[in-house]
Design an enzyme around this catalytic site. Sequence first.
Site, mmCIF file in Angstrom:
data_model
loop_
_atom_site.group_PDB
_atom_site.id
_atom_site.type_symbol
_atom_site.label_atom_id
_atom_site.label_comp_id
_atom_site.label_asym_id
_atom_site.label_seq_id
_atom_site.Cartn_x
_atom_site.Cartn_y
_atom_site.Cartn_z
ATOM 1 N N ALA A 26 3.475 0.714 -0.068
ATOM 2 C CA ALA A 26 2.317 1.411 -0.634
ATOM 3 C C ALA A 26 2.705 2.824 -1.041
ATOM 4 C CB ALA A 26 1.177 1.454 0.376
ATOM 5 N N ALA A 84 4.934 5.898 -0.525
ATOM 6 C CA ALA A 84 6.121 5.165 -0.954
ATOM 7 C C ALA A 84 6.946 4.713 0.247
ATOM 8 C CB ALA A 84 6.949 5.962 -1.947
ATOM 9 N N HIS A 85 6.316 3.864 1.072
ATOM 10 C CA HIS A 85 6.995 3.246 2.205
ATOM 11 C C HIS A 85 6.181 2.035 2.662
ATOM 12 C CE1 HIS A 85 4.201 6.096 4.218
ATOM 13 N NE2 HIS A 85 4.066 5.099 5.090
ATOM 14 N N ALA A 86 6.742 1.287 3.578
ATOM 15 C CA ALA A 86 6.054 0.142 4.190
ATOM 16 C C ALA A 86 6.219 0.251 5.696
ATOM 17 C CB ALA A 86 6.653 -1.170 3.688
#
Length: 148
Positions: free
Chosen positions: A105, A58-60
């Site tokens: 993602a 849960a990051h980019a």
Amino acid sequence: MVFKKTSNSVYDCSIIEFSTIENREGSISIIENDISIPFAVKRSFYIYDIPAGKDRGAHAHKRCHQLLVAACGSFEVEMDDGKSKRTVVLNRPYFGLHIPPGIWAAEKGFSGGSICMVLTSEKYDEHDYLRDYEQFKQYVRGKDSFNG
């Protein structure tokens, strides 16, 4: 005047099948810098002991490319480019998912005993991460166009 900057979409994320050598003693899958994957690996790590059904990621990233491999077990990867979303399942150690920069993602639905191997194009840099979804959306909107 408005100029378009290049930004990646979820459709730029690709499944890569690695060269594999199989025989009765087992199989070997081969990952080579700039040959089987589109970048040179500067960092690798793996995530394990994830309770079944739990989520990770849960990051980019702003600059970093990633390659995710289900070295053992299976999990889903939800990708978001700020406009479109896409989900893929990783469940074979000879497939990897290439995620270019600018894609949010999240890894979800891990099976028990899963191992997620991650290869990256950059060394760890906290400033490269976008960990807040609202900041990610602002970042993506800022990449779509700019005045020059």
